[in-house]
Design a protein around this motif. Sequence first.
Motif: not given
Length: 153
Positions: A132-153
């Motif tokens: 259950g808790i790893v879902d939260e960690w993965a969601d946070q990681c996905e958000e970091r990837i999203w922010f960084l990906n959008q920042t690089s465009k």
Amino acid sequence: MATSGDNSKKALVSALNGALADTLALYLKTKNFHWHVAGPRFRDLHLLFDEQALQLIKTVDDIGERVRKNDEYTLTSIGSVAATTQIKDQDDVTLTPDQMVAELRDDNRKLHARLKEVKETSEEADDNATSGIVDEWADQCEERIWFLNQTSK
């Protein structure tokens, strides 16, 4: 004689310690880039990297405690982190902001893959709390990837 339950628990602890190593290494790299970013995007990236580093360091204790709650041992030193992490050191303080963003994005993708391994092994070990808790960690990681990906465009 080891049972399959013992093996699945060992796999889970190994995956958790891997995620712990990657999270600590990524935290340090993110702070490094926070300190050394320069240029016209300084303020935005400086704040983004600091926000992401704070999120990473908050996860470290949770991961370590999941290992201990499984009655096993966590990583104990910088050397044990270095031997376990998939995140490469970056000592070049002259990287461009775009290089920093791309490297952090790619490293967060590596951490996300490691978190998927934690999810799979937690389910195999019937460890519902970790699953259950790893879902939260993965969601946070996905958000970091999203922010960084959008920042690089």
